[in-house]
Design a protein around this motif. Structure first.
Motif, PDB file in Angstrom:
ATOM      1  N   PRO A 138      14.486  -0.601   4.435  1.00  8.05           N
ATOM      2  CA  PRO A 138      13.667  -1.580   3.709  1.00  8.05           C
ATOM      3  C   PRO A 138      12.185  -1.383   4.011  1.00  8.05           C
ATOM      4  O   PRO A 138      11.853  -0.774   5.022  1.00  8.05           O
ATOM      5  CB  PRO A 138      14.169  -2.925   4.244  1.00  8.05           C
ATOM      6  N   PRO A 139      11.324  -1.891   3.128  1.00  9.19           N
ATOM      7  CA  PRO A 139      11.626  -2.592   1.885  1.00  9.19           C
ATOM      8  C   PRO A 139      12.126  -1.637   0.804  1.00  9.19           C
ATOM      9  O   PRO A 139      11.859  -0.442   0.839  1.00  9.19           O
ATOM     10  CB  PRO A 139      10.297  -3.233   1.494  1.00  9.19           C
ATOM     11  N   PHE A 156       9.211  -2.191  -6.013  1.00 12.36           N
ATOM     12  CA  PHE A 156       8.172  -2.655  -5.100  1.00 12.36           C
ATOM     13  C   PHE A 156       7.282  -3.716  -5.737  1.00 12.36           C
ATOM     14  O   PHE A 156       7.055  -3.720  -6.941  1.00 12.36           O
ATOM     15  CB  PHE A 156       7.306  -1.476  -4.639  1.00 12.36           C
ATOM     16  N   GLU A 190       3.110  -6.534  -2.054  1.00 12.61           N
ATOM     17  CA  GLU A 190       3.384  -6.795  -0.636  1.00 12.61           C
ATOM     18  C   GLU A 190       4.350  -5.776  -0.044  1.00 12.61           C
ATOM     19  O   GLU A 190       4.094  -5.227   1.031  1.00 12.61           O
ATOM     20  CB  GLU A 190       3.953  -8.204  -0.467  1.00 12.61           C
ATOM     21  N   THR A 191       5.449  -5.479  -0.743  1.00 11.95           N
ATOM     22  CA  THR A 191       6.426  -4.550  -0.168  1.00 11.95           C
ATOM     23  C   THR A 191       5.927  -3.106  -0.192  1.00 11.95           C
ATOM     24  O   THR A 191       6.251  -2.325   0.704  1.00 11.95           O
ATOM     25  CB  THR A 191       7.800  -4.666  -0.856  1.00 11.95           C
ATOM     26  N   GLN A 227       3.778  -2.812   2.804  1.00 11.81           N
ATOM     27  CA  GLN A 227       4.628  -2.714   3.995  1.00 11.81           C
ATOM     28  C   GLN A 227       5.172  -1.299   4.161  1.00 11.81           C
ATOM     29  O   GLN A 227       5.224  -0.772   5.282  1.00 11.81           O
ATOM     30  CB  GLN A 227       5.790  -3.706   3.906  1.00 11.81           C
ATOM     31  N   LYS A 228       5.570  -0.681   3.063  1.00 12.86           N
ATOM     32  CA  LYS A 228       6.103   0.685   3.113  1.00 12.86           C
ATOM     33  C   LYS A 228       5.025   1.656   3.604  1.00 12.86           C
ATOM     34  O   LYS A 228       5.295   2.535   4.422  1.00 12.86           O
ATOM     35  CB  LYS A 228       6.598   1.073   1.715  1.00 12.86           C
TER      36      LYS A 228
END
Length: 153
Positions: free
Chosen positions: A6-7, A11, A14-15, A18-19
């Motif tokens: 994850p994430p 996408f 936000e995700t 994060q990646k």
């Protein structure tokens, strides 16, 4: 057998961020085995003028890279994203065995599978010589700087 990472796509802003931060953190570990686990077992890469396929080639490439690029420290910034793709700009600094410092500028295009593993990575990178006094990237990014953009020069 691959392990979900994850994430997951599709996408969001936000995700995707994060990646990108997760990739920066992993690469700053300079641990080829750890980094390779973010990629599918049959992931394909273009890194500069090298073409790689699969985790074993990725591990061998990263091992050679970090044996040559000493005191490597990286910053990545989210540039754009879609459902299962992310574009990143990055800079990293390192020195060679002779003590010459370098800043490497680049762009990456990433494509992900539904389980969050990267199946494709294309990286275009240019190197600029710098002095040690010109360094601005030292070690992993402090948490309070996550998500901050990096200067063009």
């Amino acid at each position: 057998m691959s392990q979900a990472r994850p994430p997951f796509p599709p996408f969001t802003a936000e995700t995707a961020a994060q990646k990108v931060q997760g990739a920066e953190d992993a690469w700053n570990s300079r641990d080829p085995q750890k980094v390779s686990l973010a990629y599918t077992p049959d992931s394909v890469w273009r890194n500069r003028d090298e073409f790689l396929s699969g985790r074993e080639e990725i591990i061998a490439f990263l091992t050679r890279k970090w044996e040559r690029e000493l005191d490597y420290a990286l910053r990545k910034t989210l540039w754009s994203f879609s459902d299962d793709r992310i574009a990143v700009r990055f800079q990293y600094e390192w020195h060679d065995a002779a003590g010459q410092w370098w800043r490497s500028y680049g762009n990456e295009l990433w494509e992900f599978t539904a389980d969050g593993l990267m199946s494709r990575r294309e990286a275009s990178i240019n190197d600029v010589t710098i002095t040690e006094a010109q360094r601005r990237i030292v070690g992993p990014r402090p948490t309070e700087e996550h998500g901050m953009d990096i200067d063009l020069r």
